[in-house]
Every structure is written in C-alpha cells, then in structure tokens.
Write a protein that holds these residues in place. Structure first.
Motif, PDB file in Angstrom:
ATOM      1  N   ALA A  17       0.838  -1.204   0.000  1.00  0.00           N
ATOM      2  CA  ALA A  17       0.000   0.000   0.000  1.00  0.00           C
ATOM      3  C   ALA A  17       0.872   1.253   0.000  1.00  0.00           C
ATOM      4  N   SER A  18       1.973   1.202   0.732  1.00  0.00           N
ATOM      5  CA  SER A  18       2.897   2.341   0.768  1.00  0.00           C
ATOM      6  C   SER A  18       3.541   2.553  -0.602  1.00  0.00           C
ATOM      7  N   GLN A  19       3.925   1.461  -1.261  1.00  0.00           N
ATOM      8  CA  GLN A  19       4.512   1.580  -2.597  1.00  0.00           C
ATOM      9  C   GLN A  19       3.492   2.146  -3.584  1.00  0.00           C
ATOM     10  N   LEU A  20       2.259   1.699  -3.466  1.00  0.00           N
ATOM     11  CA  LEU A  20       1.215   2.249  -4.338  1.00  0.00           C
ATOM     12  C   LEU A  20       1.038   3.740  -4.097  1.00  0.00           C
ATOM     13  N   SER A  21       1.140   4.144  -2.837  1.00  0.00           N
ATOM     14  CA  SER A  21       1.039   5.559  -2.499  1.00  0.00           C
ATOM     15  C   SER A  21       2.159   6.363  -3.151  1.00  0.00           C
ATOM     16  N   PHE A  34      -5.642   4.156  -7.831  1.00  0.00           N
ATOM     17  CA  PHE A  34      -4.919   4.057  -6.555  1.00  0.00           C
ATOM     18  C   PHE A  34      -5.844   3.531  -5.456  1.00  0.00           C
ATOM     19  N   ALA A  35      -7.058   4.066  -5.376  1.00  0.00           N
ATOM     20  CA  ALA A  35      -7.997   3.629  -4.341  1.00  0.00           C
ATOM     21  C   ALA A  35      -8.345   2.150  -4.518  1.00  0.00           C
ATOM     22  N   GLU A  36      -8.566   1.726  -5.759  1.00  0.00           N
ATOM     23  CA  GLU A  36      -8.925   0.336  -6.027  1.00  0.00           C
ATOM     24  C   GLU A  36      -7.774  -0.605  -5.693  1.00  0.00           C
ATOM     25  N   ARG A  37      -6.550  -0.246  -6.124  1.00  0.00           N
ATOM     26  CA  ARG A  37      -5.390  -1.104  -5.856  1.00  0.00           C
ATOM     27  C   ARG A  37      -5.061  -1.136  -4.364  1.00  0.00           C
ATOM     28  N   SER A  38      -5.211  -0.016  -3.690  1.00  0.00           N
ATOM     29  CA  SER A  38      -4.939   0.016  -2.248  1.00  0.00           C
ATOM     30  C   SER A  38      -5.914  -0.878  -1.499  1.00  0.00           C
ATOM     31  N   ASP A  39      -7.175  -0.840  -1.892  1.00  0.00           N
ATOM     32  CA  ASP A  39      -8.184  -1.692  -1.274  1.00  0.00           C
ATOM     33  C   ASP A  39      -7.839  -3.166  -1.502  1.00  0.00           C
ATOM     34  N   ARG A  40      -7.445  -3.500  -2.726  1.00  0.00           N
ATOM     35  CA  ARG A  40      -7.057  -4.888  -3.022  1.00  0.00           C
ATOM     36  C   ARG A  40      -5.815  -5.294  -2.249  1.00  0.00           C
ATOM     37  N   ALA A  41      -4.874  -4.359  -2.069  1.00  0.00           N
ATOM     38  CA  ALA A  41      -3.651  -4.673  -1.309  1.00  0.00           C
ATOM     39  C   ALA A  41      -3.986  -5.003   0.135  1.00  0.00           C
ATOM     40  N   LEU A  42      -4.910  -4.267   0.714  1.00  0.00           N
ATOM     41  CA  LEU A  42      -5.257  -4.494   2.116  1.00  0.00           C
ATOM     42  C   LEU A  42      -6.075  -5.769   2.316  1.00  0.00           C
ATOM     43  N   ARG A  43      -6.676  -6.284   1.225  1.00  0.00           N
ATOM     44  CA  ARG A  43      -7.440  -7.530   1.311  1.00  0.00           C
ATOM     45  C   ARG A  43      -6.657  -8.728   0.787  1.00  0.00           C
ATOM     46  N   LEU A  53      -0.512  -6.300  -8.226  1.00  0.00           N
ATOM     47  CA  LEU A  53      -0.845  -4.880  -8.056  1.00  0.00           C
ATOM     48  C   LEU A  53       0.308  -3.968  -8.462  1.00  0.00           C
ATOM     49  N   LEU A  54       1.544  -4.495  -8.413  1.00  0.00           N
ATOM     50  CA  LEU A  54       2.726  -3.691  -8.739  1.00  0.00           C
ATOM     51  C   LEU A  54       3.370  -4.102 -10.061  1.00  0.00           C
ATOM     52  N   SER A  55       2.854  -5.138 -10.712  1.00  0.00           N
ATOM     53  CA  SER A  55       3.535  -5.721 -11.874  1.00  0.00           C
ATOM     54  C   SER A  55       3.692  -4.749 -13.041  1.00  0.00           C
ATOM     55  N   ASP A  56       2.775  -3.822 -13.246  1.00  0.00           N
ATOM     56  CA  ASP A  56       2.876  -2.896 -14.376  1.00  0.00           C
ATOM     57  C   ASP A  56       3.501  -1.555 -13.995  1.00  0.00           C
ATOM     58  N   LEU A  57       4.062  -1.474 -12.778  1.00  0.00           N
ATOM     59  CA  LEU A  57       4.683  -0.232 -12.302  1.00  0.00           C
ATOM     60  C   LEU A  57       6.196  -0.431 -12.196  1.00  0.00           C
ATOM     61  N   PRO A  58       6.976   0.621 -12.458  1.00  0.00           N
ATOM     62  CA  PRO A  58       8.440   0.483 -12.345  1.00  0.00           C
ATOM     63  C   PRO A  58       8.851   0.274 -10.891  1.00  0.00           C
ATOM     64  N   ALA A  59      10.019  -0.358 -10.731  1.00  0.00           N
ATOM     65  CA  ALA A  59      10.548  -0.575  -9.387  1.00  0.00           C
ATOM     66  C   ALA A  59      10.887   0.775  -8.761  1.00  0.00           C
ATOM     67  N   LEU A  60      10.573   0.903  -7.490  1.00  0.00           N
ATOM     68  CA  LEU A  60      10.909   2.130  -6.761  1.00  0.00           C
ATOM     69  C   LEU A  60      12.375   2.073  -6.350  1.00  0.00           C
TER      70      LEU A  60
END
Length: 169
Positions: A17-21, A34-43, A53-60
């Motif tokens: 959730a922090s990475q999504l933020s 962001f809201a949808e992915r964060s909700d899925r991350a918490l569940r 949830l992070l597969s299509d985002l670049p590495a931080l």
C-alpha cells in the motif's frame, strides 16, 4: 507450493500500500486506480495477490533503512554551521564588545557602584537564549542532502543494499 502462493501478513500488505502511495504521488496512478489497488492490497491473501498490483509499475528506488542496532550519526548541516557562526560573529561578539565598553565607561567615570552589571546581565540573558536556540536545534540531516562532507550511514559495510521492493514484471 510456490513462493507466490504463500500467505502474507499485515506488514507485506502495508508495504505494498505504501509503494502504491508512492506511485500515486509520482503520477503513475490516478485517484480511482490508486484507491482500487490500495483496497485490493489491504485484502490480499498471497504474495501473488500483492505482486499483481505492482507488476505494471516500475521498481521504486531502494532507500537504505537505518540500522536499528546503532543510532545514525548526528550530522550538522552547512546551514546550521553558518547560522551558529553568524550567531557567534554578530550576537555574541557584539555583546562582548559592549560589555567591555560598559566596564571601561564605568572605570573612566570614577568607578563606584558597579552599574555595568545590569546592562551586561540583561543583554546577556537574551544572548544566552538565542545561543541556546542556535545550538539546540536538531542536527540530524537526511543522508544525501546538504554538505558533501557528511559521515557515511552506519550499518552494512559490505556495500550490499537490502532488497525492499518485490516488483515482478
């Protein structure tokens, strides 16, 4: 059973959730996504649920975590050094010059009751308060900011960075 099918705990969910933020703050996700992915991350129940949830985002970028066993060294920023030097140059030295002036004036007028104690102490209280303020500000500066003469971070001397980001493409 693969590693991706292992169950996750609150720490892993919070980290995702922090990475999504961070990705949201960088503009990679809109508010609804962001809201949808964060909700899925918490569940999420498994690592696979989080990884998707992070597969299509670049590495931080990996940020070094401070060692919990040793406190980070206190570092004084160049701004604090110049502020302290300015305090010594202007406030303290001006007070000292006038303190000497008052004593010389007292002696030149015949001595007697030592009246310079009042302006010296009165002004000295203000000088002391401003000195305490100048020298008591926190001296910790995040590594990578300020002067190039900062001390290295405490901790791992092997040069290995901890892997804190589990992005799989």
């Amino acid at each position: 059973m693969s590693e991706d099918d292992l169950r996750v705990g609150d720490a892993e969910r919070d980290k995702t959730a922090s990475q999504l933020s961070e990705h949201f703050a960088a503009g990679r996700l809109d508010h609804d996504e962001f809201a949808e992915r964060s909700d899925r991350a918490l569940r999420a129940r498994t690592r696979r649920d989080l990884d998707v949830l992070l597969s299509d985002l670049p590495a931080l970028p990996i940020t070094p975590q401070p060692s919990s066993s040793a406190p980070a060294p206190a570092v004084v920023s160049p701004e604090q050094l110049s502020e302290r030097a300015e305090w010594r140059r202007s406030t303290l030295s001006t007070w000292a010059v006038f303190a000497v002036f008052f004593v010389v004036l007292w002696a030149a007028t015949g001595g007697g009751y030592f009246w310079p104690v009042f302006p010296i102490l009165g002004w000295g209280i203000g000088v002391a308060v401003s000195g305490i303020q100048a020298y008591s500000r926190p001296t910790d500066v995040p590594h990578g900011q300020g002067s190039n003469t900062m001390l290295p971070p405490a901790g791992n001397d092997s040069g290995e960075a901890s892997s804190g980001n589990r992005n799989h493409s």
